[in-house]
Design a protein around this motif. Structure first.
Motif, PDB file in Angstrom:
ATOM      1  N   ALA A  67       0.828  -1.208   0.000  1.00  0.00           N
ATOM      2  CA  ALA A  67       0.000   0.000   0.000  1.00  0.00           C
ATOM      3  C   ALA A  67       0.863   1.258   0.000  1.00  0.00           C
ATOM      4  N   TRP A  68       1.962   1.225   0.763  1.00  0.00           N
ATOM      5  CA  TRP A  68       2.875   2.371   0.819  1.00  0.00           C
ATOM      6  C   TRP A  68       3.414   2.716  -0.566  1.00  0.00           C
ATOM      7  N   HIS A  69       3.832   1.698  -1.286  1.00  0.00           N
ATOM      8  CA  HIS A  69       4.399   1.938  -2.616  1.00  0.00           C
ATOM      9  C   HIS A  69       3.323   2.261  -3.650  1.00  0.00           C
ATOM     10  N   LEU A  70       2.110   1.720  -3.474  1.00  0.00           N
ATOM     11  CA  LEU A  70       1.022   2.088  -4.371  1.00  0.00           C
ATOM     12  C   LEU A  70       0.614   3.541  -4.182  1.00  0.00           C
ATOM     13  N   MET A  71       0.676   4.023  -2.953  1.00  0.00           N
ATOM     14  CA  MET A  71       0.338   5.426  -2.711  1.00  0.00           C
ATOM     15  C   MET A  71       1.348   6.355  -3.372  1.00  0.00           C
ATOM     16  N   LYS A  72       2.567   5.886  -3.569  1.00  0.00           N
ATOM     17  CA  LYS A  72       3.572   6.690  -4.262  1.00  0.00           C
ATOM     18  C   LYS A  72       3.496   6.501  -5.770  1.00  0.00           C
ATOM     19  N   ASP A  73       3.137   5.287  -6.216  1.00  0.00           N
ATOM     20  CA  ASP A  73       3.083   5.003  -7.644  1.00  0.00           C
ATOM     21  C   ASP A  73       2.120   3.841  -7.852  1.00  0.00           C
ATOM     22  N   ARG A  74       0.900   4.151  -8.259  1.00  0.00           N
ATOM     23  CA  ARG A  74      -0.113   3.109  -8.400  1.00  0.00           C
ATOM     24  C   ARG A  74       0.167   2.160  -9.562  1.00  0.00           C
ATOM     25  N   GLU A  75       1.129   2.508 -10.445  1.00  0.00           N
ATOM     26  CA  GLU A  75       1.504   1.640 -11.550  1.00  0.00           C
ATOM     27  C   GLU A  75       2.665   0.712 -11.191  1.00  0.00           C
ATOM     28  N   ASN A  76       3.143   0.784  -9.950  1.00  0.00           N
ATOM     29  CA  ASN A  76       4.266  -0.052  -9.517  1.00  0.00           C
ATOM     30  C   ASN A  76       3.839  -1.523  -9.543  1.00  0.00           C
ATOM     31  N   ARG A  77       4.427  -2.278 -10.450  1.00  0.00           N
ATOM     32  CA  ARG A  77       4.018  -3.666 -10.655  1.00  0.00           C
ATOM     33  C   ARG A  77       4.220  -4.515  -9.414  1.00  0.00           C
ATOM     34  N   GLN A  78       5.387  -4.380  -8.805  1.00  0.00           N
ATOM     35  CA  GLN A  78       5.682  -5.196  -7.624  1.00  0.00           C
ATOM     36  C   GLN A  78       4.742  -4.834  -6.461  1.00  0.00           C
ATOM     37  N   ALA A  79       4.445  -3.551  -6.309  1.00  0.00           N
ATOM     38  CA  ALA A  79       3.531  -3.136  -5.248  1.00  0.00           C
ATOM     39  C   ALA A  79       2.141  -3.716  -5.483  1.00  0.00           C
ATOM     40  N   ARG A  80       1.729  -3.768  -6.731  1.00  0.00           N
ATOM     41  CA  ARG A  80       0.420  -4.352  -7.043  1.00  0.00           C
ATOM     42  C   ARG A  80       0.364  -5.828  -6.655  1.00  0.00           C
ATOM     43  N   ILE A  81       1.417  -6.550  -6.987  1.00  0.00           N
ATOM     44  CA  ILE A  81       1.432  -7.980  -6.658  1.00  0.00           C
ATOM     45  C   ILE A  81       1.448  -8.177  -5.147  1.00  0.00           C
TER      46      ILE A  81
END
Length: 473
Positions: free
Chosen positions: A206-220
């Motif tokens: 969630a932390w990384h999605l809040m910075k970049d919602r297109e972050n593939r690894q954060a999505r997984i």
């Protein structure tokens, strides 16, 4: 006396302090070991570089957590000889072999394969590397099994006799290992570890999605964590209920303390909130739901629930700690369930990776698993008092002949050293989690072992990241 406290109270505080620090690390490493094993398997199956990135990312976090767990566990075990030597002498014939089996099976398994799992990908081939990662994960579960068996035996002792010196003598090892509370306690503990990891991973995602919602690894990361929350939390709530029924059967005084009941009642209410008062023998400011306590514990609206007055004062657990820690644990469990259901709704609507409020909630819930496992631990251990071996050996009888100032001095030393050493370790872990997972040169696909074997990246690895695809995992 030391600062007005007896040696027994200080020794109990010291053990509670060290075990609380220790318990945090296995609670995370058990789930993380399984998580990196799944990531590695997905990488081997799909050859999707995102899973390899995440494996490399989380293996470092696991290694540090595992190391801190080992160190804190070794320090904790010394207290059986320093502060609780009488317990070790009388119960050692039962507890000692169980702890020894943990070392011989789980710890040797983990230690033997840990180096290969962490550093052997390019040296031993994919198959053996996957086997090593799986063995580390299985080792953590075996370790939890033996430790939980030893702890459960202290709550529901079975398969033993008592000799003329008051020592516990093993008679039936199957009965000792699979004592009445062991299956419930083990399942509840392992699921708690998985949920602790899931919400930790979910918070990082969630932390990384809040910075970049297109972050593939954060999505997984976030997607996998939310699946775990949605699927495992209802199972954990059910297992917790079954564990409570087992406790009601074998440790009714603990249940009375957890529920805040002092009077034995037919049709006992469920006390949602109150302030237990052991001196006055009542729960002040109680907010109750009539008859629900009996329904949950006996499956009858008029079932009998024993109150603490059924036991002499010296045989009762102190009510206020298990009363509140139990509610903290249950409350967090239902918050976890809420997050899991919310994530299913967001997934169905296609907003799992864009719902900022869900991401904020998941971030806030990141530490929730750690709080819940500690609350559960305090509930079960304080609820066992005044015994170390339930109904058979009192805590006051288990203490070594030590002076309060000596125990107090070592307690202060533990507090200072633990906060410095493990505080630094936790700070470093948080720094690692703040880093966005990236593929460094050593882990590029064209330099991995499969390239040497003549396997080329397919189109899926070379194409730009698009919506959907394997993010659904």
């Amino acid at each position: 006396m030391f600062l007005g406290l007896t040696a027994e109270i200080l020794a109990r505080i010291q053990f509670a302090f060290t075990v609380s620090f220790h318990f945090l690390f296995p609670a995370f490493s058990i789930g993380t070991a399984a998580y990196i094993a799944v990531l590695n398997a997905l990488w081997l199956w799909k050859r999707d570089p995102a899973y390899l990135k995440l494996f490399e990312y989380w293996k470092t976090i696991f290694a540090i957590t595992f190391g801190m767990g080992v160190v804190s566990g070794i320090v904790m075990s010394y207290q059986f000889g320093t502060n609780w030597a009488v317990f070790s002498d009388r119960a050692g014939a039962v507890i000692g072999p169980l702890m020894g089996y943990e070392v011989l099976t789980a710890f040797f398994l983990e230690a033997g394969f840990l180096g290969i799992a962490l550093f052997g990908r390019k040296r031993v081939g994919d198959g053996l590397h996957m086997f090593a990662v799986a063995m580390v994960a299985i080792g953590t579960l075996i370790s939890a099994t033996w430790i939980t068996s030893a702890n459960s035996w202290m709550h529901t002792p079975a398969g033993f006799s008592v000799d003329a010196n008051g020592s516990f003598v093993p008679e039936d090892w199957l009965a000792i290992i699979f004592n009445p509370s062991f299956p419930y306690r083990l399942t509840h503990t392992v699921l708690a570890a998985f949920l602790t990891t899931a919400f930790g991973v979910g918070a990082v995602g969630a932390w990384h999605l809040m910075k970049d919602r297109e972050n593939r690894q954060a999505r997984i990361m976030f997607s996998m964590a939310m699946w775990m929350a949605a699927i495992v939390t209802p199972i954990q709530i059910f297992v917790g209920d079954q564990h409570g029924l087992n406790t009601f059967e074998h440790q009714p005084a603990k249940i009375a303390a957890m529920e805040g009941h002092y009077e034995t009642q037919n049709g006992a209410p469920l006390i949602l909130f109150g302030i237990p008062d052991d001196e006055a023998e009542e729960t002040h400011f109680a907010i109750e739901i009539p008859k629900l306590g009996s329904l949950l514990l006996t499956h009858s609206l008029d079932g009998e629930v024993h109150g603490l007055k059924e036991w002499a004062r010296e045989d009762r657990p102190p009510a206020i700690i298990p009363f509140f820690t139990f509610r903290i644990m249950v409350g967090i469990g239902f918050l976890m369930l809420g997050i899991g259901l919310w994530s299913l709704w967001a997934r169905w609507r296609g907003t799992l990776y864009t719902n900022q409020w869900l991401h904020r909630a998941a971030l806030v819930m990141g530490p929730s698993g750690f709080v819940a496992v500690l609350a559960g631990w305090y509930t079960t251990e304080v609820g066992r008092q005044p015994y170390t071996v339930y109904n058979l050996m009192r805590t006051s009888e288990s203490l070594s002949p030590v002076d309060a100032p000596a125990v107090g001095a070592s307690l202060i030393a533990f507090i200072v050293v633990y906060f410095i050493v493990f505080g630094a370790g936790v700070f470093y872990l948080l720094r690692l989690m703040r880093r966005t997972p990236v593929m460094d040169e050593d882990h590029e696909l064209d330099k991995g072992p499969h390239r040497a074997a003549g396997i080329n990246p397919g189109p899926a690895q070379e194409e730009p990241i698009r919506e959907g695809g394997t993010d659904a995992h």
